[in-house]
Design a protein around this motif. Sequence first.
Motif, mmCIF file in Angstrom:
data_model
loop_
_atom_site.group_PDB
_atom_site.id
_atom_site.type_symbol
_atom_site.label_atom_id
_atom_site.label_comp_id
_atom_site.label_asym_id
_atom_site.label_seq_id
_atom_site.Cartn_x
_atom_site.Cartn_y
_atom_site.Cartn_z
ATOM 1 N N ALA A 78 64.774 42.129 67.262
ATOM 2 C CA ALA A 78 64.589 42.082 65.770
ATOM 3 C C ALA A 78 62.812 41.285 65.525
ATOM 4 O O ALA A 78 63.254 40.330 64.897
ATOM 5 C CB ALA A 78 65.440 41.670 64.884
ATOM 6 N N ALA A 79 61.906 41.847 66.178
ATOM 7 C CA ALA A 79 60.859 40.707 65.895
ATOM 8 C C ALA A 79 60.340 40.696 64.648
ATOM 9 O O ALA A 79 59.739 39.576 64.376
ATOM 10 C CB ALA A 79 59.605 41.258 66.879
ATOM 11 N N SER A 80 60.482 41.592 63.889
ATOM 12 C CA SER A 80 59.895 41.723 62.308
ATOM 13 C C SER A 80 60.995 42.142 61.511
ATOM 14 O O SER A 80 61.798 43.048 61.950
ATOM 15 C CB SER A 80 58.777 42.648 62.402
ATOM 16 O OG SER A 80 58.184 42.871 61.041
ATOM 17 N N ARG A 81 61.129 41.628 60.520
ATOM 18 C CA ARG A 81 62.036 41.696 59.447
ATOM 19 C C ARG A 81 61.269 42.238 58.282
ATOM 20 O O ARG A 81 61.354 41.129 57.337
ATOM 21 C CB ARG A 81 63.007 40.569 59.318
ATOM 22 C CG ARG A 81 63.860 40.304 60.582
ATOM 23 C CD ARG A 81 64.755 39.015 60.332
ATOM 24 N NE ARG A 81 65.739 38.874 61.554
ATOM 25 C CZ ARG A 81 65.078 38.134 62.526
ATOM 26 N NH1 ARG A 81 63.869 37.707 62.444
ATOM 27 N NH2 ARG A 81 65.914 37.657 63.723
ATOM 28 N N PRO A 82 60.972 43.305 57.849
ATOM 29 C CA PRO A 82 60.203 43.771 56.651
ATOM 30 C C PRO A 82 60.957 43.693 55.575
ATOM 31 O O PRO A 82 62.212 44.024 55.470
ATOM 32 C CB PRO A 82 59.491 45.051 57.097
ATOM 33 C CG PRO A 82 60.550 45.668 58.086
ATOM 34 C CD PRO A 82 61.022 44.416 58.652
ATOM 35 N N ARG A 83 60.371 43.311 54.569
ATOM 36 C CA ARG A 83 61.305 43.684 53.106
ATOM 37 C C ARG A 83 60.504 44.481 52.084
ATOM 38 O O ARG A 83 59.143 44.063 52.069
ATOM 39 C CB ARG A 83 61.430 42.127 52.540
ATOM 40 C CG ARG A 83 61.966 42.231 51.049
ATOM 41 C CD ARG A 83 62.386 40.879 50.720
ATOM 42 N NE ARG A 83 61.359 40.052 50.537
ATOM 43 C CZ ARG A 83 60.555 39.807 49.201
ATOM 44 N NH1 ARG A 83 60.861 40.560 48.241
ATOM 45 N NH2 ARG A 83 59.618 38.946 49.083
ATOM 46 N N PHE A 84 60.946 45.471 51.504
ATOM 47 C CA PHE A 84 60.182 46.460 50.975
ATOM 48 C C PHE A 84 60.395 46.521 49.468
ATOM 49 O O PHE A 84 61.477 46.131 48.988
ATOM 50 C CB PHE A 84 60.514 47.960 51.525
ATOM 51 C CG PHE A 84 60.327 48.182 52.809
ATOM 52 C CD1 PHE A 84 59.078 49.095 53.245
ATOM 53 C CD2 PHE A 84 61.235 47.998 53.852
ATOM 54 C CE1 PHE A 84 58.581 49.188 54.351
ATOM 55 C CE2 PHE A 84 61.063 48.288 55.125
ATOM 56 C CZ PHE A 84 59.893 49.134 55.439
ATOM 57 N N THR A 85 59.269 46.406 49.019
ATOM 58 C CA THR A 85 59.271 46.558 47.367
ATOM 59 C C THR A 85 58.522 47.749 46.878
ATOM 60 O O THR A 85 57.881 48.381 47.494
ATOM 61 C CB THR A 85 58.594 45.260 46.696
ATOM 62 O OG1 THR A 85 57.376 44.953 47.145
ATOM 63 C CG2 THR A 85 59.355 43.928 47.387
#
Length: 414
Positions: A155-162
């Motif tokens: 899980a190298a990147s944990r994006p958060r979407f808005t």
Amino acid sequence: MNLFRESLVVARRDFLSIVATPTFLLFLLAPLLMVGFATIGGVSAGQVVKNAEDMDRLMIIVPAMERPAFIETDRRLRSLMRKPPLVEVRDVASTSEAAIARWRDDGAVLAILTGTAANPVIAQRDKQGAAGTYLATLAEAVAREGLTGAADPAAASRPRFTELEARGPGKAARSALAYGAVFTLFLLTLLLAGQTVSMLAEEKGNKVIEILAAAIRLESVFFGKLLGMLGVALLFIGFWATLVGLGAGLVLVQAPADVLATLTLAPALGWPLFLILGLLYFLMAFLLLGAVFLGIGAQAGTVREIQLLSLPITFLQVGMFGLASAAANAPGTQLATIAQWLPWSSPFAMAARGATDASLWPHVVALGWQALWVAITIWLSVRIFRAGVLRSGGSWWPWGNRASAPVAEDRVAT
């Protein structure tokens, strides 16, 4: 004032001679026969859509140390995609809050990534679209390369979407609106201004033009005929604008709320001023092209000659339409500047500018420039008509040597 009164007399005479006939009803219904123009509009609209797709872009605002990695990763992934949108990678330290706010308001920006590759915040306009997914894939690829020191490779990147909401239309939408203004003015002038080419043919045949030329100034005759046809054109536009407005009102009343919410596109100048300028530019386009057509048609003596003259006139109109369309699709370029200063394409190009540029002073200058060329065109048309048809010299200044010109014209009439 005498010149203006004489022009109004001729304008009233020509207006009533056209409107008070049964054939005028056929003229009013002529747009129903213009289905062929849908092909032209479809091809040009396709170009507008292509330009709109080219203007769609994704914004990435990350620390300076991650910027090269995002650029290189985007270059690799872009080659695997069919039609990827443009991606702009900016350094967060050199990007102002005002610029970010401007991108949020720009409808052409599909998504914005901020933060870092390990913890990106992705604001996307369409939750079901691919823009946010592509930015998340970019961040994941950069993070997996170890440039951000991610602890967990799974899980190298944990994006958060808005959600990214636009408070104003994008450049592509306004370019499409600019092209729509050009096409509408072109269609109206092609349909209406071209009628002036045959206005003097009948009066030359029955010698009425010599009587008019002996009674009043030729400038009044030409300008009055233009005003008469302009009155016919405005009546035509008012008739169809009323029908279309009533039809659109009935459709919008029945439309769902979500459809009404999408009708937020507005020109840069705002709808009231944009429509007023559109009407003024139609008047200028009609007078400019009508004066050219009247001057050319005044040289024709038969219907066959009028038909032969119609071909170069059509070429002129299509050429001006093509130039103004190119200017609408490329605002702010040298081509757009040329189209805005060339007198016969200026009304179309400036109408398009009103959709993309909020400055008002260029329109004031353009209207004055176009009015000057209306006067010059009428002056030249009268000089050519007097020398080539009436065979009289007179003064080359339109209102100079007033005493000698009617004598020569009256001698020709006699």
